[in-house]
Design a protein around this motif. Structure first.
Motif: not given
Length: 118
Positions: A43-50, A65-82
Motif C-alpha cells: 500500500k505504501s507504494q500505491k500511496k506514493q504513486a498517488l 520511478i517506482l519500477g512498475v507498469s504505467n497501466v498499474s499506476v493508472l489502475n491504482w489512481i482509478r481505484d483511489f478515485g472510486k
C-alpha cells in the motif's frame, strides 16, 4: 494442482513451454500450465504513486520511478478515485455556513489602499 477443465487432481508432467512446466490431465487429456499469480504491491507504494500523481507527474514517469507498469499506476489512481467518490457521496448537505470576518476586513483594506493611490 487440479485440471482447469475437469478439476481432476491426477496429472503428469508433459514438458516445458517458455520455461514453464506443462502438465497433462489423465482424466480428460487436457494440457495446461500453472498460472503465475501476480504479487500484490504494498500500500505504501500505491500511496506514493498517488502522491506523485497529485504533484503533477504522468503515469509513465511514476511507473519508471517506482519500477512498475504505467497501466498499474493508472489502475491504482482509478481505484483511489472510486474510493474518494464513494466517500463523497456519503457526505451530507451543508445547511448553514458561517462567513468569516476576514473577507470584510480584507475588502475594507483594499478600499483604503485604492483611495491612497488617487
Amino acid at each position: 494442482m487440479n485440471c482447469p477443465k475437469c478439476n481432476c487432481s491426477y496429472s503428469v508432467k508433459s514438458g516445458k513451454i517458455n520455461g514453464r512446466q506443462r502438465y497433462k490431465c489423465k482424466g480428460c487429456g487436457c494440457n495446461y500450465t500453472v498460472e503465475i499469480k501476480s504479487t500484490a504491491k504494498p500500500k505504501s507504494q500505491k500511496k506514493q504513486a498517488l502522491h506523485l500523481y497529485l504533484e503533477g507527474l504522468g503515469f509513465r514517469s511514476i511507473g519508471i520511478i517506482l519500477g512498475v507498469s504505467n497501466v498499474s499506476v493508472l489502475n491504482w489512481i482509478r481505484d483511489f478515485g472510486k474510493k474518494v467518490q464513494e466517500l463523497h457521496s456519503d457526505s451530507q448537505k451543508i445547511e448553514m455556513a458561517e462567513v468569516d470576518e476576514m473577507y470584510s476586513y480584507i475588502s475594507s483594506k483594499k478600499l483604503l489602499l485604492d483611495m491612497d493611490c488617487c
